[in-house]
Design a protein around this motif. Structure first.
Motif, short mmCIF file in Angstrom:
data_model
loop_
_atom_site.label_atom_id
_atom_site.label_comp_id
_atom_site.label_asym_id
_atom_site.label_seq_id
_atom_site.Cartn_x
_atom_site.Cartn_y
_atom_site.Cartn_z
N PHE A 7 0.77 -1.28 -0.03
CA PHE A 7 0.05 -0.02 0.04
C PHE A 7 0.82 1.39 0.07
CE2 PHE A 7 -2.23 -3.29 2.68
CZ PHE A 7 -3.44 -3.41 1.65
N PHE A 55 0.71 5.42 0.14
CA PHE A 55 -0.04 6.75 0.38
C PHE A 55 0.86 7.84 0.52
CE2 PHE A 55 -2.27 9.48 3.07
CZ PHE A 55 -3.49 9.60 2.37
N LEU A 56 0.31 8.71 -0.22
CA LEU A 56 1.02 10.29 -0.30
C LEU A 56 0.37 11.25 0.49
CD1 LEU A 56 3.18 11.42 -2.47
CD2 LEU A 56 1.18 12.04 -3.69
N PRO A 57 0.97 11.71 1.46
CA PRO A 57 0.27 12.74 2.42
C PRO A 57 0.48 14.04 1.93
CG PRO A 57 2.39 11.91 3.59
CD PRO A 57 2.32 11.27 2.28
N THR A 116 -4.23 9.29 -4.77
CA THR A 116 -3.51 9.73 -3.27
C THR A 116 -2.86 8.35 -2.73
OG1 THR A 116 -4.72 11.77 -2.94
CG2 THR A 116 -3.63 10.54 -1.08
N LEU A 157 4.26 7.01 2.01
CA LEU A 157 4.22 5.96 3.25
C LEU A 157 4.07 4.61 2.53
CD1 LEU A 157 1.58 7.71 5.63
CD2 LEU A 157 4.23 8.02 4.98
N ARG A 178 3.25 0.87 3.25
CA ARG A 178 2.93 -0.42 4.04
C ARG A 178 2.71 -1.53 3.39
NH1 ARG A 178 4.06 3.62 6.14
NH2 ARG A 178 3.28 4.73 8.04
#
Lengths: 140, 140, 140
Positions: B39, B41-43, B99, B133, B135
């Motif tokens: 997974f 993820f772009l914050p 995202t 991120l 995961r």
């Protein structure tokens, strides 16, 4: 590893972006989840989910205004209009955004950026009752 | 089942698609993950993630050129421009792409197609430091 | 927790939305999965995945027609056309939709809304053989 689930019920007042970040965070805290993945899924075809800017309301206003221009309601070529002028447009707008989101959880909270919020994007002109499925894989 | 996580730091040089496939693959190998889900993820709200063609650079050039035309910078109706002409446009372009990404892992590698790469799509004109991120749920 | 995986093979007849809901549901039943998450991933760059309206075929017709208008085939500025007029457009249309989907599973079935179906959106004019990776995390 552990599994948590619930359904969030949201009442929308018609078109626009509705912030649901706090509701999702509250649920994570109620479960006491520290770390893992949070999956959101919207079982509707005329609304969608978006992660976007949460500080300045004009950002959301521009997202909504852009969609009105990109997918205008009065196009003579739409064939799907049983439920009104916002019928085909709602499905098209949902297709261009998201029906599901997968967000990491760390230290008991969503790992969103400082300026990120989670939004339910209502594409229907009239108020609707919407459900958001929350699933959490906890790896604590 | 096992859980791995880290944060990738990427420096962008302004607008465009930045290939991050190798960095993600290297991390999977460092962890020795064989099978599961990865997974990303772009914050950030003014950049996004895209899976697209990795062989011919003109494919990426056309994706970027399309976005400039679909969401042009100089629209008089934008209200969100505190940070410049690429402010509202960056959020709109992020909304239209992704995202987060969820990619299967098999035999120690991302199960991408032969011609797929993972790209960080920078929507800001100026260089930015971006975090991604990572995961991984390992099911080995 | 348990892990299941397989690859679905789909033959498309050229452009359009191809319903794959039943094939995915059949696989869940074959595995006997009761509850968890279902991850779909498309290892192709000129097709994509969409969750949309499944009752009225005109809804899909409008989604396809919208894409033809938003990303028209004969633009003089495309540079990526080695494989024909539908080359750049296919990648752009894939970027605007999804390469992966994450859908909750409950009581042995996908937790889709009453009017939601899962579609493979073929962006190529000619028939193609497509693969869809199915991964299921079962939490029974």
């Amino acid at each position: 590893m552990d599994w948590h689930k619930t359904t969030l019920e949201i009442s929308t007042r018609g078109k626009g972006l509705h912030d649901i970040t706090r509701e999702v965070q509250a649920q994570l805290r109620a479960w006491g989840v520290r770390e893992g993945m949070c999956f959101l899924f919207l079982p509707h075809t005329s609304a969608s989910l978006v992660v976007s800017e949460n500080w300045d309301p004009t950002a959301r206003a521009d997202l909504a205004a852009f969609m009105e221009r990109l997918v205008p309601e009065k196009e003579s070529w739409y064939t799907h209009d049983l439920e009104g002028a916002d019928d085909a447009t709602s499905h098209i707008r949902a297709m261009l955004t998201d029906t599901g989101l997968s967000i990491p959880v760390d230290e008991g909270d969503l790992s969103l950026g400082s300026w990120q919020g989670i939004y339910l994007f209502e594409h229907r002109a009239r108020p609707h009752q919407r459900r958001i499925l929350i699933r959490v894989l906890s790896v604590d």
